[in-house]
Design a protein around this motif. Structure first.
Motif, PDB file in Angstrom:
ATOM      1  N   ALA A 131      42.299  40.649  25.827  1.00 55.36           N
ATOM      2  CA  ALA A 131      41.616  40.394  27.097  1.00 55.36           C
ATOM      3  C   ALA A 131      42.705  40.213  28.150  1.00 55.36           C
ATOM      4  CB  ALA A 131      40.738  39.153  27.017  1.00 55.36           C
ATOM      5  N   ASP A 132      42.786  41.133  29.090  1.00 52.84           N
ATOM      6  CA  ASP A 132      43.875  41.133  30.063  1.00 52.84           C
ATOM      7  C   ASP A 132      43.290  41.228  31.471  1.00 52.84           C
ATOM      8  OD1 ASP A 132      47.037  41.673  30.306  1.00 52.84           O
ATOM      9  OD2 ASP A 132      45.976  42.889  31.794  1.00 52.84           O
ATOM     10  N   THR A 133      43.665  40.275  32.328  1.00 55.86           N
ATOM     11  CA  THR A 133      43.122  40.236  33.688  1.00 55.86           C
ATOM     12  C   THR A 133      44.249  40.122  34.699  1.00 55.86           C
ATOM     13  OG1 THR A 133      41.164  39.079  32.851  1.00 55.86           O
ATOM     14  CG2 THR A 133      41.492  39.087  35.234  1.00 55.86           C
ATOM     15  N   ILE A 134      44.201  40.969  35.712  1.00 54.66           N
ATOM     16  CA  ILE A 134      45.130  40.905  36.841  1.00 54.66           C
ATOM     17  C   ILE A 134      44.358  40.443  38.064  1.00 54.66           C
ATOM     18  CG2 ILE A 134      46.664  42.227  38.351  1.00 54.66           C
ATOM     19  CD1 ILE A 134      47.159  44.113  36.014  1.00 54.66           C
ATOM     20  N   PHE A 135      44.936  39.470  38.787  1.00 55.55           N
ATOM     21  CA  PHE A 135      44.249  38.857  39.921  1.00 55.55           C
ATOM     22  C   PHE A 135      44.903  39.262  41.239  1.00 55.55           C
ATOM     23  CE2 PHE A 135      43.538  36.195  36.255  1.00 55.55           C
ATOM     24  CZ  PHE A 135      42.202  35.851  36.349  1.00 55.55           C
ATOM     25  N   ASN A 136      44.092  39.216  42.305  1.00 54.77           N
ATOM     26  CA  ASN A 136      44.586  39.508  43.647  1.00 54.77           C
ATOM     27  C   ASN A 136      45.165  38.287  44.342  1.00 54.77           C
ATOM     28  OD1 ASN A 136      44.119  42.317  44.114  1.00 54.77           O
ATOM     29  ND2 ASN A 136      41.917  41.910  44.146  1.00 54.77           N
ATOM     30  N   ASP A 137      44.872  37.092  43.848  1.00 54.12           N
ATOM     31  CA  ASP A 137      45.309  35.875  44.534  1.00 54.12           C
ATOM     32  C   ASP A 137      45.864  34.866  43.537  1.00 54.12           C
ATOM     33  OD1 ASP A 137      42.623  35.536  43.521  1.00 54.12           O
ATOM     34  OD2 ASP A 137      42.614  33.617  44.558  1.00 54.12           O
ATOM     35  N   ARG A 138      46.692  33.976  44.060  1.00 53.49           N
ATOM     36  CA  ARG A 138      47.370  32.978  43.244  1.00 53.49           C
ATOM     37  C   ARG A 138      46.391  32.037  42.546  1.00 53.49           C
ATOM     38  NH1 ARG A 138      52.431  30.855  43.025  1.00 53.49           N
ATOM     39  NH2 ARG A 138      53.121  32.202  44.719  1.00 53.49           N
ATOM     40  N   ASN A 139      45.240  31.760  43.146  1.00 56.39           N
ATOM     41  CA  ASN A 139      44.251  30.842  42.569  1.00 56.39           C
ATOM     42  C   ASN A 139      43.350  31.514  41.534  1.00 56.39           C
ATOM     43  OD1 ASN A 139      45.097  28.650  44.190  1.00 56.39           O
ATOM     44  ND2 ASN A 139      43.898  29.459  45.908  1.00 56.39           N
ATOM     45  N   ARG A 140      43.579  32.810  41.291  1.00 52.49           N
ATOM     46  CA  ARG A 140      42.848  33.561  40.270  1.00 52.49           C
ATOM     47  C   ARG A 140      41.320  33.545  40.507  1.00 52.49           C
ATOM     48  NH1 ARG A 140      47.561  32.171  38.062  1.00 52.49           N
ATOM     49  NH2 ARG A 140      48.471  33.584  36.516  1.00 52.49           N
ATOM     50  N   LYS A 141      40.952  33.723  41.763  1.00 54.21           N
ATOM     51  CA  LYS A 141      39.530  33.764  42.101  1.00 54.21           C
ATOM     52  C   LYS A 141      39.034  35.182  42.334  1.00 54.21           C
ATOM     53  CE  LYS A 141      39.332  29.121  44.112  1.00 54.21           C
ATOM     54  NZ  LYS A 141      39.024  28.317  45.315  1.00 54.21           N
ATOM     55  N   ARG A 142      39.976  36.098  42.633  1.00 51.62           N
ATOM     56  CA  ARG A 142      39.575  37.482  42.894  1.00 51.62           C
ATOM     57  C   ARG A 142      40.245  38.383  41.866  1.00 51.62           C
ATOM     58  NH1 ARG A 142      41.211  39.687  47.794  1.00 51.62           N
ATOM     59  NH2 ARG A 142      42.960  38.223  47.905  1.00 51.62           N
ATOM     60  N   ILE A 143      39.441  39.033  41.046  1.00 50.50           N
ATOM     61  CA  ILE A 143      39.959  39.888  39.974  1.00 50.50           C
ATOM     62  C   ILE A 143      40.270  41.281  40.509  1.00 50.50           C
ATOM     63  CG2 ILE A 143      39.385  41.007  37.784  1.00 50.50           C
ATOM     64  CD1 ILE A 143      37.699  38.577  37.089  1.00 50.50           C
ATOM     65  N   LYS A 144      41.467  41.751  40.243  1.00 49.04           N
ATOM     66  CA  LYS A 144      41.873  43.102  40.635  1.00 49.04           C
ATOM     67  C   LYS A 144      41.501  44.106  39.551  1.00 49.04           C
ATOM     68  CE  LYS A 144      45.897  45.804  42.064  1.00 49.04           C
ATOM     69  NZ  LYS A 144      47.368  45.745  42.354  1.00 49.04           N
TER      70      LYS A 144
END
Length: 215
Positions: A131-144
């Motif tokens: 399970a691999d997730t890349i985020f758009n923001d430091r707070n990990r609220k927006r998933i890229k």
């Protein structure tokens, strides 16, 4: 012996393709190593004469007595932190026998790159689940982007962390010059080739030591 190259920890340590395809016999791994009682390796990272950061690699026996917990933490400092902040953490829980990982978790904060990744090793069903997730923001609220997938395994695969400790524990007096074993990194299963180059004597601030050269 720790060479200058070993100090380049950061993403290199966490992303090395230590992931592999044969197997190492349990007989080639020493039955006891210093990390059995707990250990911390501390690396000072520098760019020339300028201090760039530090990295720690910790091992602790798990409470159940049947596993080890490995954690690697890398941080940079000073001007490097201002230009390109790095805060990486990798955690692995591995079985005491054979150092086979049950779970591998990676959290990367590098510049504007934020990533959470987990691999769970399901040996009974022959797969490693990613399970691999890349985020758009430091707070990990927006998933890229997000990847959920499974890699087929044969049962003796390692992760990038346990591969490092497995090689440290190999008895090179009994090993062949070339050794291969398997591991999983990200979405792939790789081959790690361990080469025994021979022996050398090195001088350090702590004295002179006879060492084994391993690549």
């Amino acid at each position: 012996a720790i060479s200058k190259a070993d100090s380049v920890h950061f993403h290199a340590l966490f992303s090395l393709a230590f992931a592999l395809a044969g197997s190492v016999s349990a007989d080639s791994v020493q039955p006891w190593m210093p990390w059995e009682q707990g250990e911390q390796l501390t690396y000072k990272i520098s760019w020339g004469f300028v201090s760039a950061g530090s990295a720690n690699m910790d091992v602790r026996p798990a409470a159940d007595g049947n596993h080890f917990d490995f954690q690697s933490v890398a941080r940079n400092n000073g001007a490097f932190k201002t230009i390109y902040p790095v805060a990486d953490t990798v955690f692995t829980r591995a079985q005491r026998y054979g150092l086979l990982p049950d779970v591998f978790r990676k959290t990367l904060n590098e510049g504007s790159f934020y990533n959470n990744s987990t691999i769970r090793f399901d040996r009974e069903n022959g797969k490693a689940v990613l399970a691999d997730t890349i985020f758009n923001d430091r707070n990990r609220k927006r998933i890229k982007s997000r990847t959920d997938t499974a890699v087929s395994i044969k049962g003796w695969e390692h992760c990038i962390v346990t591969a490092f400790y497995l090689v440290r524990g190999m008895d090179f007096s009994k090993s062949d010059k070339h050794t291969y074993f398997a591991a999983v990194s990200g979405k792939k299963r790789y081959v790690l080739h361990v080469i025994l180059h021979g022996k050398e004597t090195i001088k350090t601030d702590l004295g002179t030591f006879r060492c084994i050269k391993v690549e």
